[in-house]
Design a protein around this motif. Structure first.
Motif, mmCIF file in Angstrom:
data_model
loop_
_atom_site.group_PDB
_atom_site.id
_atom_site.type_symbol
_atom_site.label_atom_id
_atom_site.label_comp_id
_atom_site.label_asym_id
_atom_site.label_seq_id
_atom_site.Cartn_x
_atom_site.Cartn_y
_atom_site.Cartn_z
ATOM 1 N N GLY A 25 0.830 -1.187 0.000
ATOM 2 C CA GLY A 25 0.000 0.000 0.000
ATOM 3 C C GLY A 25 0.867 1.241 0.000
ATOM 4 N N ASP A 26 0.235 2.389 0.185
ATOM 5 C CA ASP A 26 0.999 3.643 0.187
ATOM 6 C C ASP A 26 2.055 3.642 1.280
ATOM 7 N N GLY A 27 1.671 3.149 2.484
ATOM 8 C CA GLY A 27 2.619 3.131 3.588
ATOM 9 C C GLY A 27 3.783 2.209 3.343
ATOM 10 N N HIS A 28 3.508 1.030 2.783
ATOM 11 C CA HIS A 28 4.573 0.082 2.492
ATOM 12 C C HIS A 28 5.478 0.598 1.380
ATOM 13 N N SER A 29 4.874 1.216 0.359
ATOM 14 C CA SER A 29 5.666 1.793 -0.734
ATOM 15 C C SER A 29 6.601 2.879 -0.210
ATOM 16 N N ALA A 30 6.066 3.725 0.684
ATOM 17 C CA ALA A 30 6.886 4.791 1.260
ATOM 18 C C ALA A 30 8.028 4.211 2.091
ATOM 19 N N ALA A 31 7.730 3.149 2.850
ATOM 20 C CA ALA A 31 8.770 2.526 3.675
ATOM 21 C C ALA A 31 9.844 1.881 2.812
ATOM 22 N N LEU A 32 9.436 1.207 1.734
ATOM 23 C CA LEU A 32 10.413 0.588 0.836
ATOM 24 C C LEU A 32 11.278 1.647 0.159
ATOM 25 N N SER A 33 10.664 2.751 -0.254
ATOM 26 C CA SER A 33 11.422 3.845 -0.858
ATOM 27 C C SER A 33 12.398 4.438 0.143
ATOM 28 N N PHE A 34 11.938 4.582 1.393
ATOM 29 C CA PHE A 34 12.813 5.080 2.453
ATOM 30 C C PHE A 34 14.014 4.159 2.651
ATOM 31 N N LEU A 35 13.771 2.848 2.703
ATOM 32 C CA LEU A 35 14.857 1.892 2.930
ATOM 33 C C LEU A 35 15.859 1.919 1.772
ATOM 34 N N SER A 54 1.991 -2.846 12.223
ATOM 35 C CA SER A 54 1.876 -2.019 11.021
ATOM 36 C C SER A 54 2.667 -2.577 9.849
ATOM 37 N N GLY A 55 3.532 -3.562 10.096
ATOM 38 C CA GLY A 55 4.250 -4.217 9.007
ATOM 39 C C GLY A 55 5.716 -3.869 8.909
ATOM 40 N N LYS A 56 6.310 -3.353 9.971
ATOM 41 C CA LYS A 56 7.719 -2.939 9.930
ATOM 42 C C LYS A 56 8.630 -4.127 9.620
ATOM 43 N N THR A 57 8.482 -5.209 10.391
ATOM 44 C CA THR A 57 9.367 -6.357 10.228
ATOM 45 C C THR A 57 9.191 -6.998 8.857
ATOM 46 N N THR A 58 7.939 -7.200 8.442
ATOM 47 C CA THR A 58 7.675 -7.827 7.146
ATOM 48 C C THR A 58 8.240 -6.993 6.007
ATOM 49 N N THR A 59 8.029 -5.678 6.068
ATOM 50 C CA THR A 59 8.526 -4.796 5.010
ATOM 51 C C THR A 59 10.048 -4.814 4.953
ATOM 52 N N LEU A 60 10.684 -4.762 6.114
ATOM 53 C CA LEU A 60 12.141 -4.781 6.141
ATOM 54 C C LEU A 60 12.687 -6.095 5.583
#
Length: 395
Positions: A25-35, A54-60
């Protein structure tokens, strides 16, 4: 099974999902772009915060798995307080056996190893879950790590991952030195209402549905969002239960009436906030774990990591004998027994304090609520218990 009833090849809302099920989603996309941005910059520390679930561990983990270069390292379930323990923990995640050595020798071993890995073209990533403050000793070690050549080449990253507590730590004036070491910090937020509806469709489609938009009505999606707060693990639980209810009722569509909150974790359920128990109880839960309930049926409850405690919280973030609950003058008092990670009540670090119904309690990485007699009020929140407490040394 219910998933065949809805034309699915497998259960759609299992917490452990494959690449196709992972929702961006938007939040995950933003987190991936940040990483991606943070990993392209030669800075040691990267901070990722957000509510539990919120999905921090999964996204990382998805981000690291997508990288083409060799990545070694691992997770620290908590951040040790001393320099020796911190360095030992990092070396342990890199495959070293425990060594009876002091910080200078451990620094030497780690420095040589990181240099060797850099020559091989590998990246070293250590992620640490943070539930409380970061000690001065550890900040000093992080500052030392930041000076190493492999770090300046961008081949070493230390990620600090946590919820609102980590945000409070980093925003505290006491964390000025640590904050100066951090250039990259990002907070993940829960899914929005529209994203929740999209998430439901995405997971159904990944599970084989040809009409993923049909099972959940707009009202059901709104109800799931309301009860879950937009947190994927809670969405999964609510949606799974609703699908099962619809299957048993022989229905092809799910409306709001089929969505209930009975499957939510006990420590986070709305019932805990409004229904007082018959006896005082402490309800704690670690992120990703089951709720731990301890009825306070004795005048003295010892809390800690050791199995002989009255309330055993088996995790390294909890000290062997971490705290004590004492009943005195018709009220419960919580006492910190000089633990490593401390005790927090309603966001404040305490040594001894009287508890009131609904107080939020944090012990190590466990957080939850104290449920006492309804109407209990502590007139002075700073009031401390000044009595003498005798501990049985055999415990």
């Amino acid at each position: 099974m219910y998933f065949a009833h809805f034309g699915l090849k497998r259960p759609p809302f299992e917490d452990a999902c494959d690449d196709n099920s992972f929702y961006i989603g938007d939040g995950h996309s933003a987190a991936l772009s940040f990483l991606r941005s943070a990993f392209s910059d030669p800075q040691l520390l990267v901070v990722l915060t957000g509510p539990s679930g919120s999905g921090k561990t999964t996204t990382l983990e998805r981000f690291l798995a997508s990288r083409s270069e060799s990545v070694i390292g691992g997770w620290l379930d908590y951040l040790p307080a001393t320099a020796d323990e911190f360095l030992e923990a990092i070396l342990g995640r890199l495959g070293f056996q425990p060594a009876a050595a002091a910080a200078p020798e451990l620094r030497s071993i780690l420095g040589v190893f990181l240099g060797h890995q850099a020559q091989k073209g590998a990246h070293v990533v250590i992620a640490a879950r943070i539930a409380g403050s970061v000690s001065t000793a550890v900040v000093e070690e992080l500052a030392w790590l930041a000076t190493l050549e492999p770090v300046r080449e961008g081949r070493v990253k230390v990620l600090l991952v946590g919820d609102d507590r980590l945000d409070r730590v980093l925003d505290s004036p006491r964390s000025r030195v640590l904050s100066k070491l951090i250039r990259h910090r990002h907070r993940m937020e829960p899914l929005s209402l529209l994203e929740t509806a999209d998430y439901l469709e995405h997971r159904l489609e990944a599970a084989g549905s040809r009409r993923p938009h049909e099972p959940f009505t707009d009202g059901a999606a709104a109800r799931i969002f309301e009860l879950s707060g937009g947190l994927p693990p809670r969405i999964n639980s609510l949606a799974e239960s609703a699908l099962g209810r619809a299957w048993k009722a022989g229905q092809d569509h799910i409306d709001a009436g089929l969505v209930g909150d009975d499957t939510l974790p006990a420590a986070e359920s709305d019932n805990d906030a409004v229904e007082p128990p018959e006896q005082p109880v402490l309800i704690l839960r670690r992120e990703g774990g089951q709720a731990v309930r301890r009825v306070l049926d004795r005048d003295r409850i010892l809390v800690g990591r050791h199995r002989w405690n009255d309330l055993c919280l088996d995790h390294a973030s909890v000290s062997r004998h971490h705290g004590l609950l004492v009943y005195d003058q018709d009220q419960w008092i919580i006492v910190d027994l000089n633990s490593t990670n401390g005790v927090r009540v309603n966001g404040r670090t305490v040594k001894t304090v009287r508890l009131a119904d609904g107080d939020q309690v944090v012990i190590g990485e466990f957080s939850g609520v104290f449920r006492g007699k309804p109407g209990d009020v502590v007139t002075d929140p700073e009031e401390t218990f000044r009595g003498t407490i005798a501990l049985d040394a055999s415990r």
